[in-house]
Design a protein around this motif. Structure first.
Motif, short mmCIF file in Angstrom:
data_model
loop_
_atom_site.label_atom_id
_atom_site.label_comp_id
_atom_site.label_asym_id
_atom_site.label_seq_id
_atom_site.Cartn_x
_atom_site.Cartn_y
_atom_site.Cartn_z
N GLY A 47 4.54 -6.81 1.31
CA GLY A 47 4.87 -7.21 -0.05
C GLY A 47 3.69 -7.09 -0.99
O GLY A 47 3.84 -6.69 -2.16
N GLU A 48 2.50 -7.40 -0.49
CA GLU A 48 1.29 -7.29 -1.31
C GLU A 48 1.01 -5.83 -1.66
O GLU A 48 0.66 -5.50 -2.80
CB GLU A 48 0.11 -7.89 -0.55
CG GLU A 48 -1.12 -8.14 -1.40
CD GLU A 48 -2.16 -8.96 -0.67
OE1 GLU A 48 -2.70 -8.48 0.35
OE2 GLU A 48 -2.44 -10.09 -1.11
N GLY A 145 7.52 -12.63 -5.87
CA GLY A 145 8.94 -12.29 -5.89
C GLY A 145 9.26 -10.99 -5.20
O GLY A 145 10.42 -10.73 -4.85
N VAL A 146 8.25 -10.14 -4.98
CA VAL A 146 8.48 -8.90 -4.21
C VAL A 146 8.95 -9.26 -2.81
O VAL A 146 9.99 -8.78 -2.33
CB VAL A 146 7.19 -8.06 -4.15
CG1 VAL A 146 7.35 -6.91 -3.16
CG2 VAL A 146 6.85 -7.51 -5.53
N THR A 147 8.19 -10.10 -2.13
CA THR A 147 8.53 -10.48 -0.76
C THR A 147 9.78 -11.35 -0.72
O THR A 147 10.66 -11.15 0.13
CB THR A 147 7.35 -11.22 -0.12
OG1 THR A 147 6.18 -10.39 -0.19
CG2 THR A 147 7.64 -11.56 1.33
N LEU A 148 9.88 -12.31 -1.62
CA LEU A 148 11.03 -13.22 -1.61
C LEU A 148 12.33 -12.47 -1.90
O LEU A 148 13.37 -12.77 -1.30
CB LEU A 148 10.83 -14.33 -2.64
CG LEU A 148 9.62 -15.26 -2.41
CD1 LEU A 148 9.56 -16.33 -3.50
CD2 LEU A 148 9.68 -15.91 -1.03
N ARG A 164 21.48 -4.91 -4.05
CA ARG A 164 20.47 -4.00 -4.57
C ARG A 164 19.26 -4.83 -4.98
O ARG A 164 19.40 -6.01 -5.32
CB ARG A 164 20.99 -3.23 -5.79
CG ARG A 164 22.29 -2.51 -5.57
CD ARG A 164 22.78 -1.91 -6.88
NE ARG A 164 21.97 -0.76 -7.28
CZ ARG A 164 21.81 -0.37 -8.55
NH1 ARG A 164 22.37 -1.06 -9.54
NH2 ARG A 164 21.09 0.69 -8.84
N ARG A 165 18.08 -4.22 -4.97
CA ARG A 165 16.87 -4.98 -5.30
C ARG A 165 15.97 -4.18 -6.22
O ARG A 165 15.83 -2.97 -6.09
CB ARG A 165 16.10 -5.31 -4.01
CG ARG A 165 14.80 -6.08 -4.25
CD ARG A 165 14.13 -6.46 -2.94
NE ARG A 165 13.42 -5.35 -2.34
CZ ARG A 165 12.08 -5.20 -2.34
NH1 ARG A 165 11.32 -6.11 -2.94
NH2 ARG A 165 11.52 -4.17 -1.76
N ILE A 166 15.35 -4.91 -7.14
CA ILE A 166 14.32 -4.35 -8.01
C ILE A 166 13.32 -5.48 -8.29
O ILE A 166 13.65 -6.67 -8.12
CB ILE A 166 14.93 -3.82 -9.33
CG1 ILE A 166 13.95 -2.90 -10.06
CG2 ILE A 166 15.37 -4.97 -10.23
CD1 ILE A 166 14.57 -2.17 -11.24
N THR A 167 12.11 -5.13 -8.68
CA THR A 167 11.14 -6.16 -9.07
C THR A 167 10.59 -5.84 -10.45
O THR A 167 10.52 -4.68 -10.86
CB THR A 167 9.97 -6.26 -8.06
OG1 THR A 167 9.20 -5.07 -8.10
CG2 THR A 167 10.50 -6.52 -6.66
N VAL A 168 10.20 -6.89 -11.17
CA VAL A 168 9.72 -6.74 -12.54
C VAL A 168 8.52 -7.66 -12.75
O VAL A 168 8.29 -8.60 -11.98
CB VAL A 168 10.82 -7.10 -13.57
CG1 VAL A 168 12.00 -6.15 -13.45
CG2 VAL A 168 11.28 -8.56 -13.40
N ASP A 201 11.72 -16.12 -7.60
CA ASP A 201 10.28 -16.30 -7.79
C ASP A 201 9.91 -17.67 -7.25
O ASP A 201 10.79 -18.50 -6.94
CB ASP A 201 9.92 -16.21 -9.28
CG ASP A 201 8.41 -16.05 -9.52
OD1 ASP A 201 7.67 -15.79 -8.56
OD2 ASP A 201 7.99 -16.19 -10.68
N GLU A 202 8.61 -17.95 -7.13
CA GLU A 202 8.19 -19.33 -6.89
C GLU A 202 8.18 -20.04 -8.24
O GLU A 202 8.37 -19.44 -9.28
CB GLU A 202 6.81 -19.37 -6.25
CG GLU A 202 5.69 -18.78 -7.09
CD GLU A 202 4.37 -18.74 -6.35
OE1 GLU A 202 4.24 -19.38 -5.30
OE2 GLU A 202 3.45 -18.04 -6.83
#
Length: 563
Positions: A47-48, A145-148, A164-168, A201-202
């Motif tokens: 994720g990092e 939030g990438v890993t979660l 489906r997944r995306i990160t922002v 997110d956390e």
């Protein structure tokens, strides 16, 4: 007040890939009892890497392809964590070996994994409770939030839910972030018209603005508010959030909170009430020297079920590994209690009987022991990460906020000549006199590189901390400095004065902010007590330093130590 540090660091892309490959290799050969820890280590590393590549990537096809490969690896590892299967690891290692990263990336600390025991499994546990039925579009807020989000997708797919997944990454002022709706993001949202939307997110933090920025971007793209769900790690009172009109905006969306209690390691018994009250519950403590605690931000702690050791959360993956390495060295040098390893992110320490020290224990022997300890840290824990310029900004800002005046450039010049991971907690109650008379340093591995200042910095921070906390003055203070210099070979006296001011100013800011956060709780009075003490110390130190500067103007050969 300025007490939280940024914590970002510049890392080579090759190092991030190497860390992932090393973690995958350890997971591949891990014995059964270590499988989960090694799986989580690899997932966090993936994720990092994915987050760094997405934040630092370009629009070149090669870069986009590398980002897609990194995202695929994170998702496969998230599924493997939940299913406890290692059958795809060899193919994942081959894919990771062919990633061509950029030269360097800026990497943020994933705070939930490093400080707050946010286990990714909690995402799957919550989604099981929600009993999601419809297809879902999952949006992770970078960084964590990438890993979660990968774990959320893996959990949904394992139950047959299309996902489906995306990160922002929202940008702007921390209290009023916004999310740019790029053509690619709009196309992705429009391709998920029939799905529910899940923002992961956390947090939320003080403002809640990152969650709100993403939710409102979805609305601008035509998504109905009722279809937007947010998952965070802490419950909030919307009226207390500091984003503009937060109370009204927040309640438009569904918000779900992850399980608050940490997932305990094997062998853990009952958790300590309030976490930060550990020493007050286990060791007798006089009222006058009762340590104060910002319990909301203290690390989770458990007593072992046999009562012979304690577990303290130190971090998942590489976060806990770094702290464990420091703990092992200190234990082998007989400065800290025996370290028994890291399990599920919790460092385990032998619970050594004894009593906590107080100011009355100050003695020449204690000063020598502390000088030995700080000298060891200055060499053994030397840091490749440079001291952050934030430390000087913290000193200037907190002083101006508290006292309404600006410090001079010279007063805030924190020369960094021997940068290390400091202890940062040299208080009397963090030292233990065992029943056999040995002086041990407690809580020694975490605080110099946690969510708060100082982060890796000049060892003068610990020398200053010992002087302030043990109320050393005059010849006693000079002797402690001489003892440290003799053991370390570090001529620290000439750069110490600004660190004394920085340390006391940080502690007054920390105590003041903590007291406000703990209003109505038993610790509020203790934190207010500490705030007033550090405030008085800071004023006295500056007064003495002004006198000393006047002396040096009249006599250039006068000693810095006479202050």
């Amino acid at each position: 007040m300025y007490v939280f540090r940024d914590g970002k660091r510049t890392v080579s892309g090759a190092e991030l890939v190497s860390s992932l490959l090393s973690a995958l290799g350890r997971w591949l050969i891990a014995p059964e009892q270590e499988k989960e820890d090694r799986a989580l280590e690899a997932l966090i590393a993936a994720g990092e890497l994915e987050c760094a590549m997405l934040d630092g990537g370009s629009n070149r096809l090669s870069s986009l392809h590398a980002c897609n490969v990194a995202s695929e690896i994170t998702e496969v590892l998230a599924r493997a964590l939940l299913t406890e299967q290692r059958d795809l690891l060899s193919s994942i290692i081959q894919k990771a070996e062919h990633i061509a990263p950029a030269a360097t990336y800026e990497v943020a600390v994933q705070e939930g994994f490093a400080y707050y025991a946010l286990h990714p499994r909690k995402i799957a546990m919550l989604l099981d409770e929600l009993e999601v039925q419809r297809p879902m579009a999952v949006i992770g807020i970078r960084s964590i939030g990438v890993t979660l989000s990968a774990v959320a997708c893996a959990s949904l797919r394992l139950r047959g839910i299309l996902c489906r997944r995306i990160t922002v990454r929202p940008t702007g002022h921390p209290y009023d972030r916004s999310l740019e709706i790029t053509p690619e993001l709009r196309e992705w949202i429009e391709g998920s018209r029939d799905a529910g939307f899940l923002i992961v997110d956390e947090g939320p933090g003080i403002s809640g603005s990152s969650f709100l920025a993403v939710a409102e971007a979805l609305v601008k793209c035509g998504v109905r508010e009722q279809r937007i769900h947010m998952i965070g790690s802490r419950a909030v009172e919307p009226a207390a959030l500091r984003a503009p009109n937060a109370a009204e905006r927040w309640t438009r969306y569904h918000f779900h909170v992850l399980q608050n209690a940490p997932l305990p390691p094997a062998g853990a018994g009952e958790g300590f009430k309030g976490n930060g009250r550990l020493w007050r519950e286990y060791f007798p403590c006089e009222e006058s020297s009762m340590p104060a605690s910002w319990t909301l931000l203290e690390r989770a702690k458990f007593l072992s079920d046999d009562g012979l050791s304690i577990f303290k959360f130190e971090g998942f993956g590489h976060y806990g590994e770094a702290i464990g390495a420091r703990a092992k060295l200190l234990a082998s040098s007989f400065f800290s209690p025996p370290y028994l390893g890291n399990h599920r992110g919790f460092g385990q320490y032998e619970l050594v009987p004894g009593r906590l020290l107080t100011l009355r224990d100050r003695s020449p022997e204690l000063l020598e022991r502390m000088a030995d300890y700080v000298a060891l840290r200055s060499n053994a824990f030397a840091s490749k990460i440079p001291q952050t310029p934030e430390l000087e900004r913290m000193l200037r800002w907190n002083w101006q906020v508290e006292f309404g005046e600006e410090l001079s450039i010279k007063e805030t010049q924190l020369r960094a000549e021997r940068v290390a991971v400091c202890d940062a907690r040299m208080m009397p109650h963090d030292w233990l006199c065992t029943t056999g008379g040995t002086l041990l340093k407690l809580d020694a591995g975490i605080h110099g590189d946690d969510h708060f200042f100082p982060g890796p910095c000049d060892v003068a921070w610990d020398v200053a901390g010992a002087i302030v906390e043990w109320e050393m003055r005059g010849e006693e203070r000079d002797r402690f400095i001489r003892e440290y210099e003799a053991r370390s070979g570090d001529a620290i006296a000439k750069r110490l004065a600004p660190y004394l001011l920085a340390y006391s100013t940080f502690r007054l800011g920390w105590s003041k902010m903590a007291a406000l956060a703990m209003q109505g709780q038993p610790d509020e009075a203790l934190l207010e007590r500490d705030y007033q003490r550090y405030r008085a110390v800071a004023l006295r130190l500056r007064h003495q330093q002004n006198i000393e500067r006047g002396r040096r103007s009249a006599d250039p050969d006068s000693s810095l130590r006479s202050a």
